[in-house]
Design an enzyme around this catalytic site. Sequence first.
Site, PDB file in Angstrom:
ATOM      1  N   HIS A 309     -59.019  12.544 115.760  1.00 34.39           N
ATOM      2  CA  HIS A 309     -58.680  13.856 116.305  1.00 34.39           C
ATOM      3  C   HIS A 309     -58.587  14.846 115.163  1.00 34.39           C
ATOM      4  O   HIS A 309     -58.163  14.499 114.066  1.00 34.39           O
ATOM      5  CB  HIS A 309     -57.338  13.801 117.049  1.00 34.39           C
ATOM      6  CG  HIS A 309     -57.132  14.970 117.959  1.00 34.39           C
ATOM      7  ND1 HIS A 309     -56.642  16.157 117.509  1.00 34.39           N
ATOM      8  CD2 HIS A 309     -57.399  15.133 119.270  1.00 34.39           C
ATOM      9  CE1 HIS A 309     -56.580  17.017 118.531  1.00 34.39           C
ATOM     10  NE2 HIS A 309     -57.038  16.426 119.604  1.00 34.39           N
ATOM     11  N   ASP A 366     -59.148  11.035 125.323  1.00 33.48           N
ATOM     12  CA  ASP A 366     -60.361  10.610 126.043  1.00 33.48           C
ATOM     13  C   ASP A 366     -60.540   9.100 126.078  1.00 33.48           C
ATOM     14  O   ASP A 366     -61.397   8.593 126.794  1.00 33.48           O
ATOM     15  CB  ASP A 366     -61.584  11.247 125.371  1.00 33.48           C
ATOM     16  CG  ASP A 366     -61.569  12.759 125.550  1.00 33.48           C
ATOM     17  OD1 ASP A 366     -61.505  13.474 124.541  1.00 33.48           O
ATOM     18  OD2 ASP A 366     -61.547  13.199 126.706  1.00 33.48           O
TER      19      ASP A 366
HETATM   20  C1  SDX Z   1     -60.849  16.266 122.260  1.00 35.63           C
HETATM   21  O1  SDX Z   1     -59.055  19.755 119.292  1.00 35.63           O
HETATM   22  C2  SDX Z   1     -58.539  19.258 120.356  1.00 35.63           C
HETATM   23  O2  SDX Z   1     -57.392  19.412 120.595  1.00 35.63           O
HETATM   24  C3  SDX Z   1     -59.511  18.497 121.220  1.00 35.63           C
HETATM   25  C4  SDX Z   1     -58.886  17.779 122.422  1.00 35.63           C
HETATM   26  C5  SDX Z   1     -58.340  18.747 123.444  1.00 35.63           C
HETATM   27  O3  SDX Z   1     -57.449  18.350 124.193  1.00 35.63           O
HETATM   28  O4  SDX Z   1     -58.899  19.873 123.551  1.00 35.63           O
HETATM   29  O5  SDX Z   1     -57.838  16.941 121.984  1.00 35.63           O
HETATM   30  C6  SDX Z   1     -59.921  16.952 123.162  1.00 35.63           C
HETATM   31  O6  SDX Z   1     -61.872  16.824 121.940  1.00 35.63           O
HETATM   32  C7  SDX Z   1     -60.457  14.933 121.708  1.00 35.63           C
HETATM   33  C8  SDX Z   1     -61.525  14.378 120.701  1.00 35.63           C
HETATM   34  C9  SDX Z   1     -62.658  13.771 121.554  1.00 35.63           C
HETATM   35  N1  SDX Z   1     -63.767  13.357 120.626  1.00 35.63           N
HETATM   36  C10 SDX Z   1     -64.004  12.083 120.353  1.00 35.63           C
HETATM   37  O7  SDX Z   1     -63.303  11.152 120.715  1.00 35.63           O
HETATM   38  C11 SDX Z   1     -65.276  11.868 119.504  1.00 35.63           C
HETATM   39  C12 SDX Z   1     -64.965  10.898 118.376  1.00 35.63           C
HETATM   40  N2  SDX Z   1     -64.022  11.563 117.429  1.00 35.63           N
HETATM   41  C13 SDX Z   1     -64.608  12.268 116.364  1.00 35.63           C
HETATM   42  O8  SDX Z   1     -65.912  12.668 116.357  1.00 35.63           O
HETATM   43  C14 SDX Z   1     -63.647  13.026 115.483  1.00 35.63           C
HETATM   44  O9  SDX Z   1     -62.537  12.258 115.304  1.00 35.63           O
HETATM   45  C15 SDX Z   1     -63.246  14.405 115.943  1.00 35.63           C
HETATM   46  C16 SDX Z   1     -64.428  15.258 116.227  1.00 35.63           C
HETATM   47  C17 SDX Z   1     -62.395  14.326 117.167  1.00 35.63           C
HETATM   48  C18 SDX Z   1     -62.411  15.033 114.853  1.00 35.63           C
HETATM   49  O10 SDX Z   1     -63.253  15.222 113.806  1.00 35.63           O
HETATM   50  P1  SDX Z   1     -62.719  15.758 112.421  1.00 35.63           P
HETATM   51  O11 SDX Z   1     -61.303  16.137 112.400  1.00 35.63           O
HETATM   52  O12 SDX Z   1     -63.727  16.781 112.009  1.00 35.63           O
HETATM   53  O13 SDX Z   1     -62.757  14.456 111.597  1.00 35.63           O
HETATM   54  P2  SDX Z   1     -63.662  14.330 110.409  1.00 35.63           P
HETATM   55  O14 SDX Z   1     -65.058  14.487 110.864  1.00 35.63           O
HETATM   56  O15 SDX Z   1     -63.128  15.194 109.326  1.00 35.63           O
HETATM   57  O16 SDX Z   1     -63.441  12.791 110.053  1.00 35.63           O
HETATM   58  C19 SDX Z   1     -62.633  12.405 108.970  1.00 35.63           C
HETATM   59  C20 SDX Z   1     -63.136  11.018 108.609  1.00 35.63           C
HETATM   60  C21 SDX Z   1     -64.638  10.996 108.346  1.00 35.63           C
HETATM   61  O17 SDX Z   1     -64.878   9.893 107.485  1.00 35.63           O
HETATM   62  P3  SDX Z   1     -65.037  10.198 105.877  1.00 35.63           P
HETATM   63  O18 SDX Z   1     -66.028  11.333 105.737  1.00 35.63           O
HETATM   64  O19 SDX Z   1     -63.643  10.563 105.410  1.00 35.63           O
HETATM   65  O20 SDX Z   1     -65.541   8.892 105.321  1.00 35.63           O
HETATM   66  O21 SDX Z   1     -62.927  10.134 109.723  1.00 35.63           O
HETATM   67  C22 SDX Z   1     -64.171   9.678 110.191  1.00 35.63           C
HETATM   68  C23 SDX Z   1     -65.216  10.636 109.679  1.00 35.63           C
HETATM   69  O22 SDX Z   1     -66.470   9.994 109.575  1.00 35.63           O
HETATM   70  N3  SDX Z   1     -64.073   9.688 111.650  1.00 35.63           N
HETATM   71  C24 SDX Z   1     -64.508   8.699 112.425  1.00 35.63           C
HETATM   72  C25 SDX Z   1     -64.151   9.058 113.723  1.00 35.63           C
HETATM   73  N4  SDX Z   1     -63.530  10.264 113.701  1.00 35.63           N
HETATM   74  C26 SDX Z   1     -63.496  10.640 112.404  1.00 35.63           C
HETATM   75  N5  SDX Z   1     -65.158   7.556 112.125  1.00 35.63           N
HETATM   76  C27 SDX Z   1     -65.460   6.745 113.194  1.00 35.63           C
HETATM   77  N6  SDX Z   1     -65.144   7.030 114.478  1.00 35.63           N
HETATM   78  C28 SDX Z   1     -64.488   8.162 114.778  1.00 35.63           C
HETATM   79  N7  SDX Z   1     -64.179   8.445 116.051  1.00 35.63           N
END
Ligand code: SDX
Length: 432
Positions: A309, A366
């Site tokens: 998140h 989710d």
């Molecule tokens: C919602 O913002 C809100 O409040 C949204 C929400 C709402 O109620 O409106 O809560 C609803 O959108 C929930 C999120 C739903 N999305 C997912 O479940 C998709 C999977 N999650 C991700 O894509 C991700 O976690 C995000 C998009 C939710 C958040 O992305 P960020 O904060 O931009 O995280 P990041 O890309 O900076 O990741 C940090 C690290 C990275 O690795 P490194 O570069 O440090 O090596 O964490 C990794 C990312 O690759 N990472 C994941 C991951 N989420 C982040 N790796 C594997 N699986 C994941 N799900």
Amino acid sequence: MPTNATLKIDDKEYPLPVMIGSEGEKAVDTRALRQASGYIAYDQGYGNTGSCESQITYLDGDNGILRHRGYPIDQLAHYSDFVETAYLVIYGELPNATKRKEFGQLLRKNAAVEMQMQKILEGFPTSASPMAMLSALVAALPAYYPELATNNFEKDLKNFDLAAAIAISKIRTFVAMIYRYQKGLPFVFPKQELPFCDNFLHMMFSEPYKDHVPVPEVAKALNLVLLLHADHEQNCSTSTVRMVGSSQANLFTSMSAGISALSGPLHGGANVAVMQMLQSIHDEGDDGSRFIAAAKSGSKTNRLMGFGHAVYRNFDPRAKIIGDACDTVLTRLGIDDPLLHIAKNLEQAALKDDYFVSRKLYPNVDFYSGIIMRAVGIPMNMFTTMFAIGRAPGYIANWKEVASNPKGRIYRPRQIYVGPVKRDYVPMSNRA
Ligand code: SDX
């Protein structure tokens, strides 16, 4: 607590005011930075930038806290329902009995949709994205209610209560219409006597001569799912509503843009992606380790959907509530969904894996919501439209904050240009 910060650039110092929120959140106010120093603040994706002051929702991502107008989400989930929480999010206070009754009546009165709007759906192939159809229907509302959507804040705020009720009630009806249209079934008209979720289930699942038999547990589960989605601070789609609203676009137009933003798989589309992930694990007889291994590759297209998140660096409190409700709802409905067992195993495995633990990646709202929606009979391709019904109060409350802010400005972020520097035009004959 400091009242200002000082930014030192080269040998010059720039005092910048400090802002402290009612929950102790701190910000450096950089509004004057460019004028004073020629520098802008840079924060790709605004992950560390406050775009507004808001009184609606407080999130503490480190401690997994979510409150709407000060009320903790677990208390609202336990004691409230979607319509009451929608009122709270929009108007700032829990309604007394009279106001709750009036609000409910306004929603029921505005549940029906003009017959001509059905033709908008007929312009889409039945295979079209339900979120695209929903965004189109909401974008059409100003054409049917021009007096509520004048694109003039003063006029539109005068009619806000009716516009808000129409938005919430009709988005619910639109989702049922989209479902029926995709299935090639005749539309079912709302029944004014039915409560919000029962009316939705009626419009989704009743047949011409056989009304849907309401199941209290199902309506209760639906209420919980919608309530838990009511608002969530400045998430991608809510910020979109504020951005579009800041141009003085009306409520409906701004919400349509928010619904489009919500459709992305990294945001509201994740609930569908989670179920597709769980289903393929089930179909391949996998134990989830393949998905966990792929998710650790770091590529955005292989993420463990429903995990991580942008704000929560701890459990998403909504995920805990929905996860616990899954067991209760499925047991009450006598459903033993293998995907729930897979989800639980996946959660346990990921939470033991240093890749997720070190990045503080926990299940988000989710991860389990699809299991409940599937249990109550919602088809997977409609899950994100359910998120949109739930989030409507949040969009409405945030648009109202933008429209009511006398010092409000149009959202217009700056950038750092990294393209080609000045160069002269090259005639065709001189080009390679
Ligand atoms: C919602 O913002 C809100 O409040 C949204 C929400 C709402 O109620 O409106 O809560 C609803 O959108 C929930 C999120 C739903 N999305 C997912 O479940 C998709 C999977 N999650 C991700 O894509 C991700 O976690 C995000 C998009 C939710 C958040 O992305 P960020 O904060 O931009 O995280 P990041 O890309 O900076 O990741 C940090 C690290 C990275 O690795 P490194 O570069 O440090 O090596 O964490 C990794 C990312 O690759 N990472 C994941 C991951 N989420 C982040 N790796 C594997 N699986 C994941 N799900």
